[in-house]
Design a protein around this motif. Structure first.
Motif, PDB file in Angstrom:
ATOM      1  N   ASP A 430     -71.495  26.480 -19.778  1.00 17.83           N
ATOM      2  CA  ASP A 430     -71.123  25.529 -19.244  1.00 17.83           C
ATOM      3  C   ASP A 430     -71.787  24.296 -20.482  1.00 17.83           C
ATOM      4  OD1 ASP A 430     -70.495  22.514 -18.742  1.00 17.83           O
ATOM      5  OD2 ASP A 430     -69.865  23.397 -16.538  1.00 17.83           O
ATOM      6  N   ASN A 431     -70.362  23.837 -21.255  1.00 14.97           N
ATOM      7  CA  ASN A 431     -70.896  22.838 -22.638  1.00 14.97           C
ATOM      8  C   ASN A 431     -71.820  21.887 -21.882  1.00 14.97           C
ATOM      9  OD1 ASN A 431     -70.967  24.639 -25.579  1.00 14.97           O
ATOM     10  ND2 ASN A 431     -68.763  24.216 -25.572  1.00 14.97           N
ATOM     11  N   ASP A 432     -71.035  21.414 -21.020  1.00 18.13           N
ATOM     12  CA  ASP A 432     -72.035  19.975 -21.043  1.00 18.13           C
ATOM     13  C   ASP A 432     -73.181  20.318 -19.828  1.00 18.13           C
ATOM     14  OD1 ASP A 432     -69.204  18.335 -21.739  1.00 18.13           O
ATOM     15  OD2 ASP A 432     -68.308  18.718 -19.839  1.00 18.13           O
ATOM     16  N   LEU A 433     -73.220  21.152 -19.233  1.00 17.71           N
ATOM     17  CA  LEU A 433     -74.487  21.296 -18.487  1.00 17.71           C
ATOM     18  C   LEU A 433     -75.478  22.110 -19.359  1.00 17.71           C
ATOM     19  CD1 LEU A 433     -72.987  23.154 -15.343  1.00 17.71           C
ATOM     20  CD2 LEU A 433     -74.217  20.812 -15.377  1.00 17.71           C
ATOM     21  N   LEU A 434     -74.694  22.743 -20.339  1.00 19.80           N
ATOM     22  CA  LEU A 434     -76.178  23.056 -21.033  1.00 19.80           C
ATOM     23  C   LEU A 434     -76.392  22.071 -22.116  1.00 19.80           C
ATOM     24  CD1 LEU A 434     -77.437  25.632 -22.306  1.00 19.80           C
ATOM     25  CD2 LEU A 434     -75.179  25.874 -23.934  1.00 19.80           C
ATOM     26  N   HIS A 435     -75.591  21.207 -22.965  1.00 23.42           N
ATOM     27  CA  HIS A 435     -76.169  20.071 -23.750  1.00 23.42           C
ATOM     28  C   HIS A 435     -77.036  19.901 -22.993  1.00 23.42           C
ATOM     29  CE1 HIS A 435     -73.758  20.859 -27.585  1.00 23.42           C
ATOM     30  NE2 HIS A 435     -73.567  21.114 -26.282  1.00 23.42           N
ATOM     31  N   SER A 436     -76.758  18.623 -21.730  1.00 20.25           N
ATOM     32  CA  SER A 436     -77.964  18.521 -21.102  1.00 20.25           C
ATOM     33  C   SER A 436     -79.112  19.127 -20.798  1.00 20.25           C
ATOM     34  CB  SER A 436     -77.275  18.003 -19.364  1.00 20.25           C
ATOM     35  OG  SER A 436     -77.758  17.372 -18.697  1.00 20.25           O
ATOM     36  N   TRP A 437     -78.659  20.348 -20.172  1.00 15.66           N
ATOM     37  CA  TRP A 437     -80.300  21.080 -20.016  1.00 15.66           C
ATOM     38  C   TRP A 437     -81.071  21.369 -20.886  1.00 15.66           C
ATOM     39  CZ3 TRP A 437     -81.453  25.576 -21.559  1.00 15.66           C
ATOM     40  CH2 TRP A 437     -82.472  26.460 -21.799  1.00 15.66           C
ATOM     41  N   GLU A 438     -80.365  21.461 -22.486  1.00 12.65           N
ATOM     42  CA  GLU A 438     -81.419  21.409 -23.707  1.00 12.65           C
ATOM     43  C   GLU A 438     -82.221  20.626 -24.095  1.00 12.65           C
ATOM     44  OE1 GLU A 438     -79.294  24.498 -26.785  1.00 12.65           O
ATOM     45  OE2 GLU A 438     -78.097  22.660 -26.394  1.00 12.65           O
TER      46      GLU A 438
END
Length: 620
Positions: A430-438
């Motif tokens: 999931d791109n949105d979750l990934l960007h937030s996590w990074e």
């Protein structure tokens, strides 16, 4: 495999005649993974090195079609290694190496040909005992290989060689048996000098004694010596894995190259390409196409054939990757093209097409948390080629210090390769979750540990490299999303090997990671039936994926080696892992792209100190 022997020259002429005596056989796949060009192989009581591809007997009947990979590697094609028992030809040549042998009875240590062994046997001519090849060899990071310098080791460790006339220097090898260390292995000379092999494996042992690299490449024959090598030779066990590391490159067959039309056009491309490029008269082109037989008994039209040739011409005119050895492979163009095909799948299918990728049936809402897309790859074909090999230092596509060794004395327009078929599942995050996590502080801080260690390793290798790159310009390409995807792929492979009945060694990972890519392919591309039973494809169904991912995460949350495993700040080769060991996420080396490096199960669910590090932790 057939032995290549050097017979005594007649009238001082440098002539060689090859023997075709069969010695043994290996699987074709092993010729690019285990016993490829330059590798040492033990057969019966002798040891050999596999000869260069310029001595292989191959023809167009063994050609392998994969234009994307051959364009990327800058070759005209690939050839299947000769079979162990070919119907014609004489298979793969090998050369006797190491040349130094010893007799366990009389203890003499000298070159094999000096023992007077009967032809086809390995016996001491004096006492008729079976000879043993030298346990030790020397190699350097530039790929050179030579016999261990027993004579120089004995005399340079004691005193200079006697200048007295009539002094004989005959070596013998003895084992005192007092200990299992090299101190008990003693080399003696008839001049009275002796030395144990203690300390021979030290990194600077040869250099300290003034023993430099000979530049020998025995797999290429006597004429394969490279003069002027400045790399320090290292002592290795003859059977050590450090004596030969393959540098393999692979590609998936994807549309349009996996389609039937491109495979049929391939055999006639050499004839059609100059005609279409030269814009010849339509009548002449029609006549040539008719003569190829491509239109007979097929559904293809003349224009479709012309378009297929033009697609191939466009590929040939594109620039290949500029950094063949130092790029970040998961982000390269070859992977990007595959990523786009895996993302959207195949709309039209043909019976003999090599690539079939479809969306699972069912409600997409059943996808597990954190996963954006699941695709079932019901058919895939992978071509794996041996591009080069290294010694002493394992090849690393992210390392500028890797020094590849040549496969032939002169550059060839082909490489040895094998093709395997299988199936798999493609997943994206999931791109949105990934960007937030990074961007989370805990994630950045934890991943910086791996980046610092990797940067240190890369700069150390860059300083040793002959490429002239400054180590300050080298930085690790590893990102948090790479470590996350890599670790996730490992726990899923371990889980699917339990639930789907596949051995973990039969499953492989293929990662697609860049600023705009975050995907993984877990697949079974093997040369046996374990690659096409349908069990892996079933893991891509939404509900099944949800269940297996939950189970895999639960297993990864706890390790039998905890708390030391989870609290580790540097583990694995060169300290490039954090929380990762063989009790939790490590895999067989054949399954992993990076030799079990860049792993951390802490990024999955978090750590006891900081749960925000976990991508799949819903509490954050």
């Amino acid at each position: 495999m057939k032995e290549r022997r050097q017979r005594r020259p007649r009238r001082r002429e440098n002539t060689a005649e090859a023997s075709r005596t069969p010695l043994g056989g290996v699987r074709r796949t092993q010729m690019i993974t285990t016993y490829g060009v330059g590798a040492l192989v033990a057969i019966d009581e002798k040891s050999y090195v596999v000869s260069g591809i310029d001595s292989w007997k191959v023809d167009d009947s063994t050609a392998i079609f994969e234009p994307r990979l051959q364009h990327w590697l800058g070759v005209q094609g690939f050839r299947l290694p000769p079979a162990s028992n070919p119907p014609v030809g004489d298979g793969v040549r090998v050369r006797l190496f190491p040349e130094m042998y010893s007799c366990p009875k009389c203890h003499e240590l000298k070159r094999f040909r000096e023992f007077g062994s009967p032809r086809g046997k390995s016996l001491c001519g004096a006492c008729e005992e079976s000879l043993s090849p030298s346990r030790f060899v020397v190699a350097c990071e530039n790929g050179h290989l030579d016999d261990f310098p027993y004579f120089a080791w004995v005399h340079k460790r004691t005193s200079p060689v006697s200048s007295e006339t009539g002094v004989r220097h005959e070596l013998s090898l003895h084992s005192t048996g007092r200990t299992a260390s090299l101190r008990s292995v003693v080399v003696r000379c008839s001049c009275g000098k002796k030395a144990s092999l203690e300390g021979a494996f030290g990194g600077g042992a040869m250099q300290a004694l003034g023993i430099s690299c000979s530049g020998r490449r025995p797999w290429l024959g006597a004429e394969g010596v490279e003069v002027g090598c400045t790399s320090a030779p290292r002592t290795l066990q003859r059977g050590s894995s450090a004596a030969w590391f393959p540098l393999n490159r692979s590609a998936l067959s994807i549309p349009p190259w996996s389609a039937t039309l491109q495979k049929r056009v391939h055999d006639h491309y050499g004839v059609l390409e100059p005609l279409i490029a030269g814009k010849v008269d339509d009548a002449l082109l029609d006549k040539v196409i008719e003569g190829t037989g491509l239109l007979q008994g097929s559904l293809f039209t003349r224009q479709e054939i012309v378009n297929a040739v033009r697609q191939r011409m466009e590929l040939a005119n594109t620039e290949p990757e500029s950094e063949a050895y130092g790029g970040f492979e998961p982000a390269e163009r070859l992977r990007r093209e595959e990523y786009e095909q895996l993302m959207f799948g195949t709309a039209e299918l043909e019976r003999d097409q090599d690539f079939e990728c479809v969306k699972p049936e069912g409600d997409r809402a059943a996808l597990p948390f954190g996963i954006e897309r699941s695709m079932q790859v019901k058919r895939l074909r992978e071509v794996r080629a041996l591009q080069a090999f290294t010694r002493v230092q394992a090849p690393d596509v992210m390392s500028p210090g890797t020094q590849p060794a040549a496969l032939a004395l002169e550059a060839q327009d082909w490489l040895p390769a094998v093709e395997v078929s299988g199936e798999g599942v493609f997943l994206t995050l999931d791109n949105d979750l990934l960007h937030s996590w990074e961007r989370r502080p805990g994630t950045v801080q934890r991943m910086d540990r791996i980046r610092r260690e990797h940067t240190r390793v890369l700069r150390s290798l860059a300083r040793k490299s002959s490429s002239g790159r400054k180590d300050e310009a080298v930085d690790s390409p590893i990102t948090p999303r790479y470590v996350l995807l890599h670790t996730l792929a490992h726990i899923l492979i371990n889980e699917w090997s339990l639930g789907a009945g596949y051995p973990a060694a039969s499953l492989r990972e293929r990662l697609y990671v860049s600023d705009d890519m975050a995907g993984m392919l877990i697949y079974t591309a093997t040369s046996d039936s374990a690659g096409s039973l349908g069990g892996v494809v079933a893991q891509g169904e939404y509900k099944q994926l949800r269940a297996t991912l939950e189970s895999a995460l639960n297993r990864a949350a706890w390790c039998s080696q905890d708390p030391p495993c989870m609290e580790s700040e540097a583990s694995g080769v060169n300290g490039l892992n954090l929380a990762a060991c063989y009790a939790c996420v490590l895999l067989p080396e054949t399954s992993c792209e990076t030799n079990n490096s860049f792993l951390d199960r802490g990024v999955l669910l978090g750590t006891p100190e900081d749960s925000s590090v976990g991508f799949f932790n819903r509490d954050n």
